[in-house]
Design a protein around this motif. Sequence first.
Motif, PDB file in Angstrom:
ATOM      1  N   LEU A 184       0.803  -1.227   0.000  1.00  0.00           N
ATOM      2  CA  LEU A 184       0.000   0.000   0.000  1.00  0.00           C
ATOM      3  C   LEU A 184       0.833   1.274   0.000  1.00  0.00           C
ATOM      4  O   LEU A 184       0.287   2.361  -0.207  1.00  0.00           O
ATOM      5  N   GLY A 185       2.133   1.136   0.249  1.00  0.00           N
ATOM      6  CA  GLY A 185       2.984   2.315   0.331  1.00  0.00           C
ATOM      7  C   GLY A 185       3.236   2.954  -1.025  1.00  0.00           C
ATOM      8  O   GLY A 185       2.575   2.656  -2.019  1.00  0.00           O
ATOM      9  N   SER A 186       4.201   3.842  -1.048  1.00  0.00           N
ATOM     10  CA  SER A 186       4.471   4.657  -2.234  1.00  0.00           C
ATOM     11  C   SER A 186       5.509   3.995  -3.129  1.00  0.00           C
ATOM     12  O   SER A 186       6.682   3.932  -2.758  1.00  0.00           O
ATOM     13  N   PRO A 187       5.099   3.525  -4.321  1.00  0.00           N
ATOM     14  CA  PRO A 187       6.071   2.871  -5.204  1.00  0.00           C
ATOM     15  C   PRO A 187       7.182   3.807  -5.655  1.00  0.00           C
ATOM     16  O   PRO A 187       8.292   3.363  -5.937  1.00  0.00           O
ATOM     17  N   GLY A 188       6.892   5.090  -5.708  1.00  0.00           N
ATOM     18  CA  GLY A 188       7.915   6.052  -6.101  1.00  0.00           C
ATOM     19  C   GLY A 188       8.832   6.453  -4.971  1.00  0.00           C
ATOM     20  O   GLY A 188       9.879   7.083  -5.208  1.00  0.00           O
ATOM     21  N   TYR A 189       8.468   6.096  -3.743  1.00  0.00           N
ATOM     22  CA  TYR A 189       9.242   6.475  -2.560  1.00  0.00           C
ATOM     23  C   TYR A 189       9.227   5.307  -1.568  1.00  0.00           C
ATOM     24  O   TYR A 189       8.574   5.380  -0.529  1.00  0.00           O
ATOM     25  N   PRO A 190       9.923   4.218  -1.885  1.00  0.00           N
ATOM     26  CA  PRO A 190       9.874   3.030  -1.024  1.00  0.00           C
ATOM     27  C   PRO A 190      10.244   3.356   0.418  1.00  0.00           C
ATOM     28  O   PRO A 190      11.179   4.115   0.690  1.00  0.00           O
ATOM     29  N   ALA A 191       9.504   2.756   1.339  1.00  0.00           N
ATOM     30  CA  ALA A 191       9.713   3.025   2.758  1.00  0.00           C
ATOM     31  C   ALA A 191      10.966   2.321   3.269  1.00  0.00           C
ATOM     32  O   ALA A 191      11.391   1.289   2.744  1.00  0.00           O
ATOM     33  N   ASP A 192      11.543   2.886   4.300  1.00  0.00           N
ATOM     34  CA  ASP A 192      12.625   2.259   5.043  1.00  0.00           C
ATOM     35  C   ASP A 192      11.986   1.177   5.915  1.00  0.00           C
ATOM     36  O   ASP A 192      11.299   1.480   6.896  1.00  0.00           O
ATOM     37  N   GLU A 193      12.189  -0.093   5.558  1.00  0.00           N
ATOM     38  CA  GLU A 193      11.483  -1.156   6.257  1.00  0.00           C
ATOM     39  C   GLU A 193      11.899  -1.285   7.719  1.00  0.00           C
ATOM     40  O   GLU A 193      11.090  -1.703   8.549  1.00  0.00           O
ATOM     41  N   GLU A 194      13.113  -0.906   8.045  1.00  0.00           N
ATOM     42  CA  GLU A 194      13.513  -0.928   9.451  1.00  0.00           C
ATOM     43  C   GLU A 194      12.735   0.119  10.242  1.00  0.00           C
ATOM     44  O   GLU A 194      12.353  -0.107  11.397  1.00  0.00           O
ATOM     45  N   ALA A 195      12.496   1.275   9.612  1.00  0.00           N
ATOM     46  CA  ALA A 195      11.696   2.307  10.273  1.00  0.00           C
ATOM     47  C   ALA A 195      10.251   1.838  10.436  1.00  0.00           C
ATOM     48  O   ALA A 195       9.608   2.114  11.462  1.00  0.00           O
TER      49      ALA A 195
END
Length: 298
Positions: A184-195
């Motif tokens: 569901l996140g932003s494909p253009g701005y991948p999330a920091d999975e550790e965060a």
Amino acid sequence: MSETKACDVGPAGIEVTYERIGDPAGPPVLLIMGGGGQLIHWPDGFCRSLVAQGLHVIRFDNRDAGLSTHFHDAPVPDLPAVLAGDLSSVSYTLVDMAADTVGLLDALGLESAHLVGASMGGMIAQTVAVGHPGRVRSLTSMMSTTGDPEVGQPSPEALNEIAGPPAVTREEVVERAVKASRVLGSPGYPADEEAVRERAGRAYDRDHDELGFLRQAVAVVASGDRTPWLRSLDLPTLVIHGAADRMCDVSGGRATAVAVPGAELVVFDGMGHDLPRALWPEFTDAIARLVRRAEDAI
């Protein structure tokens, strides 16, 4: 930053946990989080960016989330039944959550504030603006919708991708959050999975209530379409949405901007159903401009 609990808030007399950030003399900006979210789901850096704009930020836990009152004695919510029109398991609606929000303003001694809502929080902010117009200086609706079932719907494919057995343990809840972020996140701005893992763990440690999230979800469905009332609003309004939002289709943001007279619509390519760090400067600049315009008009 330190959390505080307000007691006997609003008509329901609930407890609401909140946090104030920045100079109390600045224009007050009340952040309203979405379904199942807690005040910590407004990232610290996002809040600090608003404070750097001279704003006084307040974030809080909605009812049935975080450290605010949970309605454990309410009926078990039956989302499929509610979607089919049977509202017997609905404990409250967005009108009640809007009353909580106004009650928090009362507890803080604020006659009015600038409201910023994300997802369900945007729906609550819209409901406050409709029902309590004198309490709202400006409205920012982020990745949200009007309640019209023809717009702003989730992608069935995305829902299937995140479907799975209930998450019970801390580890399961954290991994589910990571999976949801990927889908569901932003494909253009991948999330920091550790965060994502860190925040999900913090949220679990503060509170974990699967039924609370479902009570909020059925409240959204039971609240219906706000479009006719949104057309009556007369206040500075900003609508922010992601073109790649798979949880609340961008049609919901477009419909919100069309419904509210004079609303400004900003659509970000590559943005999904989250708050990407790379876009915080643009989000906070746009919100601050809206706040300044509203303050100048007072």
